[in-house]
Design a protein around this motif. Structure first.
Motif, PDB file in Angstrom:
ATOM      1  N   ASN B 200       0.846  -1.187   0.000  1.00 15.49           N
ATOM      2  CA  ASN B 200       0.000   0.000   0.000  1.00 15.49           C
ATOM      3  C   ASN B 200       0.882   1.238   0.000  1.00 15.49           C
ATOM      4  O   ASN B 200       1.294   1.728   1.045  1.00 15.49           O
ATOM      5  N   GLU B 202       0.363   4.331  -0.683  1.00 13.29           N
ATOM      6  CA  GLU B 202      -0.166   5.548  -0.073  1.00 13.29           C
ATOM      7  C   GLU B 202       0.012   5.504   1.453  1.00 13.29           C
ATOM      8  O   GLU B 202       0.477   6.464   2.058  1.00 13.29           O
ATOM      9  N   ALA B 203      -0.342   4.378   2.044  1.00  9.43           N
ATOM     10  CA  ALA B 203      -0.196   4.259   3.501  1.00  9.43           C
ATOM     11  C   ALA B 203       1.266   4.410   3.885  1.00  9.43           C
ATOM     12  O   ALA B 203       1.602   5.052   4.881  1.00  9.43           O
ATOM     13  N   ALA B 204       2.143   3.836   3.091  1.00  7.65           N
ATOM     14  CA  ALA B 204       3.570   3.926   3.393  1.00  7.65           C
ATOM     15  C   ALA B 204       4.039   5.379   3.284  1.00  7.65           C
ATOM     16  O   ALA B 204       4.747   5.878   4.155  1.00  7.65           O
ATOM     17  N   ARG B 205       3.613   6.057   2.241  1.00  3.15           N
ATOM     18  CA  ARG B 205       4.065   7.433   2.029  1.00  3.15           C
ATOM     19  C   ARG B 205       3.624   8.325   3.179  1.00  3.15           C
ATOM     20  O   ARG B 205       4.383   9.143   3.693  1.00  3.15           O
ATOM     21  N   LEU B 206       2.382   8.150   3.603  1.00  5.55           N
ATOM     22  CA  LEU B 206       1.872   8.988   4.690  1.00  5.55           C
ATOM     23  C   LEU B 206       2.533   8.638   6.016  1.00  5.55           C
ATOM     24  O   LEU B 206       2.450   9.390   6.974  1.00  5.55           O
ATOM     25  N   SER B 207       3.163   7.469   6.078  1.00  4.48           N
ATOM     26  CA  SER B 207       3.878   7.111   7.302  1.00  4.48           C
ATOM     27  C   SER B 207       5.309   7.615   7.264  1.00  4.48           C
ATOM     28  O   SER B 207       6.116   7.261   8.113  1.00  4.48           O
TER      29      SER B 207
END
Ligand SMILES: Nc1ncnc2c1ncn2[C@@H]1O[C@H](COP(=O)(O)OP(=O)(O)OP(=O)(O)O)[C@@H](O)[C@H]1O
Ligand SMILES: [Mg+2]
Lengths: 504, 330
Positions: B200, B202-207
């Motif tokens: 995922n 997107e989830a990684a980027r936002l983390s």
């Protein structure tokens, strides 16, 4: 139920076991023709599982389902649809690359000369969109719609099946209040036409308005039922939680500390014409209110570097910071728990512990290697604090209930112990018990000096939790309300673009 | 362990079957010489497979591997013999070119958002074309020289107390690469981030994960390992045609990665699985050579069929394990 007539739908003794989780045990309920039955329970109580069984998504391990008194087996979604049962899932299930019409008729495409009959699809789709009050071209691609509108498309899709029993699993969790209103109108209209509805929600106000009866699950078992005249907030809560919740909002105003976050003339790419400025002090909890689409998510995503700002500056603890990516923001001491958990918050195939530690991995690393000890500590602490219902911290997140997934997203950011915490709809889809835990945690963090900015569409939450409230309308900051000025009317007036009334 | 169980079982079955059939035919299989050969052949494809596994984990693909083997392999032989560069300069150049190609792929894929399939397909065509250009389509090779350097591929290490079998150096090199890669993927923050972004992004980027940099890194690792595999390959065979060197290598490497449990959807895969997957493919090729010498033409059919069986077996094992787990707890 009148006389000896059997109810439209009755389930008895349903049991369902997942690896390490007993999701349902000997559960039963009934549903009469033309009524709205609310199904309540804490996160992980088994509501969605029970509904998926009825809709043919998964088979039960035991128990029976009776339709009009006759035992039936529901083997597939197709089967359920043919018997007139339709389920609107808790999570969106749309092909974002296809048009609205294509989604509504996915798998049931009308044909003409062997080809898909686009004209019929669009005409029919428009009819169902009108029914839910959505005035958009059915040829529009679903991926371009806001989450709330996508949810309305799901509802239109379920209506198009012409079901006798319509199941809605938390349909309002991403709707604006206007969309919610039109959904309620649709539900009331369907009820009048004899359609039965099972309605799942964590918003007890909605239940009070809609439900004819309430059935409550707790830990996968029946916890009790309420008749129309018994439906009251406190009774629902005590059946769900098994105890009374006193003092729901733990908020006590506290003295604000030093400047934590300062936003000056920031322009989000969604609303580049409006410059937004505000300040946030350490230990403050500030609500960001407004209607869905007012630009709140865009604003905090711009602060956090998810999207590039179209101008303006951000200062953290007095220092000007140049935030170009979430990574920069995290390094500056910011954290953002995003709105759409499945898309933006979780790595679904990874374990609970790995998700909880994802944002703090870099901080806790030892020369580039994972710090597994720290990871266990974090996951143990957050699972305990957030009361995440999971068999072990190695469970794959995909298998948690919707609300528990949300808790994992929040837990990940709370574990960062940031200087400034941005929360986008932090309690969406979360049960009352856990909501209170989250409020308590926000309170605790604020006491420790964290500055918190939270976006919320739930008026009660804004009124209950904020020291100060910022209100947005169409990309503009229309006003700021101190706690003493805070009222539902004041927020709504600003949210709809009105001016702040003269200070009282 | 569970994740590589299916492929491991399949490998053992094929191995036993080969030994039995070879014994029946009176052909040589369990001899030290054949085993050495097998291990030696696992090395280049294994290294390619490990490299492409990184890319596959990000949800991408690299089709240019075979042409990379050609470019670096033939290029090294050409620079050393035809141009006369010293070894250190040639090898540095090989490393530089490999890394630059990975950087090029990764940058186009992340910054311009081009599909990996297309970018590396163009690479497949271009790098072979370049090689055929600078060699003017002439064979390049070492003749009888560079025996020292060629020990990297031809060398053997005696195993204490074992007679008639020596460990081929390239296999040892591959094991070293595998161990480093496995540690990187499973124990480092960057490795974990890679797995997360593959599932995922997107989830990684936002983390706070540097998704762009990590994706580029995956392509660089892949290309550098492809260059290394190309070097080992040319050192082993001694001379190569630019038009055919490394043909189909990318497909064997991708097949090995998939057999080893890498999902082309991204986010999953183990290095041990890739190594066993490569061993299985090379074992099959060897089996055809020694047991069915007259059916060489069936090679691709066999490998394709086994790949399919392997993927199916893997899925069945996964389901059985899940079921057993459910039963144990329930
Ligand atoms: N496929 C699955 N594999 C393993 N466990 C599962 C699976 N689906 C659900 N569960 C577990 O079953 C329990 C009930 O989940 P369910 O989704 O029905 O809860 P819910 O009442 O809908 O909660 P929420 O309000 O959070 O949506 C949870 O503990 C969940 O983790
Ligand atoms: Mg649910």
């Amino acid at each position: 139920m009148s006389g000896n007539e059997s109810p439209l739908l009755e389930v008895r003794g349903i049991g369902k076991q997942f690896p390490g989780v007993r999701a349902l045990h000997d559960v039963g309920f009934h549903l009469n023709g033309g009524e709205v039955l609310a199904l309540l329970g804490e996160n992980g109580a088994g509501k969605s599982t029970l509904m998926k069984i009825l809709a043919g998504v998964q088979p039960p391990d035991s128990g029976e389902i009776l339709l009009e008194g006759e035992a039936v087996r529901i083997d597939s979604v197709q089967d359920a649809m043919e018997r007139g049962i339709a389920l609107i899932h808790q999570e969106l299930n749309l092909a974002t690359n296809l048009s609205i019409g294509a989604n509504i008729f996915l798998g049931r495409e009308p044909r003409k000369f062997g080809l898909i009959d686009e004209a019929t699809i669009n005409a029919e789709a428009r009819r169902f969109l009108d029914l839910v009050g959505l005035k958009i071209d059915p040829r529009e691609v679903v991926g371009n719609l806001t989450i709330g509108r996508q949810q309305m498309v799901e509802i239109a899709k379920a209506l198009s099946i012409d079901a006798r029993i319509l199941i809605m699993d938390e349909p309002t969790s991403s709707l604006s209040s206007k969309e919610t209103e039109s959904l309620f109108a649709v539900i009331k209209d369907l009820r009048k036409r004899g359609v039965s509805i099972i309605y799942i929600s964590h918003r007890l106000g909605e239940v009070k308005e809609l439900a004819d009866r309430v059935t409550v699950l707790r830990d996968g078992e029946n916890a009790g039922d309420l008749e129309r005249h018994e439906i009251e907030h406190d009774r629902m809560v005590s059946l769900m939680v098994g105890r009374d919740l006193s003092q729901f909002y733990p908020h006590e105003p506290h003295a604000a500390g030093d400047m934590a976050l300062e936003v000056r003339d920031l322009r989000s790419p969604a609303h580049p014409k409006h410059a937004v400025s505000f300040q946030l002090r350490a230990g403050e909890i500030v609500g960001l209110a407004g209607l869905v689409g007012a630009g709140r998510t865009e604003l905090i995503e711009t602060i956090f570097g998810v999207t590039h700002s179209a101008g303006g500056e951000v200062r953290v603890a007095g220092q000007k910071v140049d935030i170009r990516s979430p990574r920069d923001a995290i390094q500056a001491g910011l954290a953002l728990a995003p709105e759409d958990r499945k898309q933006q918050g979780l790595v679904l195939e990874m374990a609970v512990r790995e998700n909880l530690s994802l944002a703090s991995l870099s901080r806790d690393q030892r020369h580039g290697f994972l710090n597994l000890k720290k990871e266990s500590e974090i996951s143990e602490e957050m699972i305990g604090k957030m009361r995440v219902k999971t068999p072990t911290d190695r469970q794959v997140v995909r298998y948690l209930s919707g609300g528990n997934q949300q808790k994992v997203v929040l837990g990940k950011w709370l574990a960062m112990k940031p200087r400034v915490l941005l929360l986008d709809e932090p309690t969406r889809g979360i049960d009352v018990g856990a909501k209170q835990e989250i409020y308590a945690l926000m309170e605790e963090l604020a006491r420790d000096g964290v500055a918190i900015l939270f976006v919320s569409s739930e008026m009660e939450e804004v009124l209950g939790m904020s020291d100060r409230t910022l209100v947005m309308h169409e990309g503009r900051l229309t006003g700021e309300l101190q706690r003493s000025e805070l009222s539902e009317e004041a927020v709504m007036r600003l949210a709809t673009g009105g001016a702040k009334a003269a200070a009282a | 362990m569970k994740r590589i169980l299916g492929i491991l079982v399949l490998f053992i079955l094929v191995y036993i079957a080969t030994a039995v059939m070879a014994a029946n035919e009176g052909a040589e299989f369990l001899s030290g010489f054949t085993q050495e050969n097998l291990l030696r052949r696992v090395a280049p494809i294994g290294i390619l497979g490990i490299g492409v596994a990184f890319v596959i984990i990000t949800g991408g693909i690299d089709l240019s591997l075979g042409s990379m083997v050609c470019l670096i392999g033939v290029g090294v032989a050409w620079l050393l013999t035809d141009v006369g560069w010293p070894i250190w300069l040639t090898l540095s150049m090989a490393l530089l070119v490999s890394a630059a190609i990975g950087l090029f792929h990764g940058t186009l894929i992340t910054k311009l958002n081009l599909p990996p399939f297309v970018v590396t397909l163009c690479g497949l065509l271009m790098y072979r074309g370049i090689t055929r250009g600078f060699t003017q389509d002439q064979t390049a090779g070492f003749g009888t020289e560079f025996t020292g350097l060629r020990q990297l591929s031809k060398g053997e290490i005696p195993v204490p107390f074992v007679e008639g079998f020596q460990m081929p150096v390239p296999f040892v090199l591959m094991l070293v690469v595998a161990v480093i890669a496995a540690i990187f993927l499973n124990k480092t923050v960057a490795g974990r981030h890679l797995m997360a972004l593959g599932n995922n992004e997107e989830a990684a980027r936002l983390s706070g994960v540097r998704t762009t940099a990590l994706t580029i890194l995956a392509y660089v690792i892949c290309s550098v390992l492809a260059g290394f595999a190309g070097l080992l390959h040319i050192l082993e065979v001694g001379l190569e045609q630019p038009a055919t060197a490394g043909n189909f290598f990318e497909l064997f490497a991708i097949a090995a990665a998939v057999l080893g449990g890498c999902s082309l959807r991204g986010g999953t895969g183990t290095i041990a699985g890739v190594v066993i997957g490569t061993a299985l493919i090379q074992l099959l090729r060897q089996m055809i050579t020694i047991v069915f010498p007259r059916q060489q033409s069936m090679e691709y059919l066999m490998i394709g069929a086994v790949l399919l069986v392997g993927v199916i077996a893997d899925e069945l094992v996964r389901r059985a394990v899940a079921k057993r787990r459910a039963a144990r707890i329930g």
